[in-house]
Design an enzyme around this catalytic site. Structure first.
Site: not given
Ligand code: TYD
Length: 139
Positions: A52
């Site tokens: 992302h």
């Molecule tokens: P995600 O963005 O997929 O993690 P990464 O970028 O590390 O692969 O996030 C996983 C889940 O956690 C998603 O449901 C969103 C949630 N999340 C939060 O609620 N707060 C946060 O600060 C982050 C980074 C993720």
């Protein structure tokens, strides 16, 4: 102050006979104030995380234990891979950079410092949309 471009940062290690201490202060060692931290562990070698870009959030990623890699793309054809393999180095990621984190060692703990509170709306999770935004084809 540090330039706001993708770059590796090296933090001072304060070491003595008791061990080492690394300090990361907002607006001093990194170019933003820290509003949020989270960390990622228990991801296998074959997992790709991230995938992302963020409209508003800047990040610094530090493997405080173990190792991982980060691939960054600007959506205009430039990409680079960085190895995070020392607890006193990190990568600074400005806004609107696509990032993939992968190749996690089994002991990897990837600490993420963020400039903003979590807001799902500012995450761009579709690479085609990301490319269109950075190339001025949509908002
Ligand atoms: P995600 O963005 O997929 O993690 P990464 O970028 O590390 O692969 O996030 C996983 C889940 O956690 C998603 O449901 C969103 C949630 N999340 C939060 O609620 N707060 C946060 O600060 C982050 C980074 C993720």
């Amino acid at each position: 102050m540090l330039e706001k471009k993708v770059q590796m940062l090296e933090f001072d290690q304060h070491g003595d006979e008791r061990g080492r201490l690394v300090i990361v202060e907002g607006m001093q060692d990194i170019p933003f104030d820290i509003k949020r931290i989270f960390y990622i562990y228990g991801s296998d070698r074959n997992v790709i995380r991230g995938q992302h870009a963020n409209k508003r959030t800047e990040f610094v990623l530090i493997n405080v234990a173990g190792t991982s890699k980060v691939k960054v793309k600007d959506g205009k054809g430039n990409e680079a891979v960085f190895s995070l393999n020392r607890p006193h180095t990190g990568i600074y990621l400005p806004r609107m950079i696509w990032k993939d984190m992968y190749d996690f060692s089994c002991d990897s703990v990837l600490l993420c410092l963020a400039s903003e509170h979590y807001d799902a709306e500012e995450y761009i999770r579709d690479y085609d949309i990301f490319m269109k935004i950075v190339n001025g084809e949509c908002e």
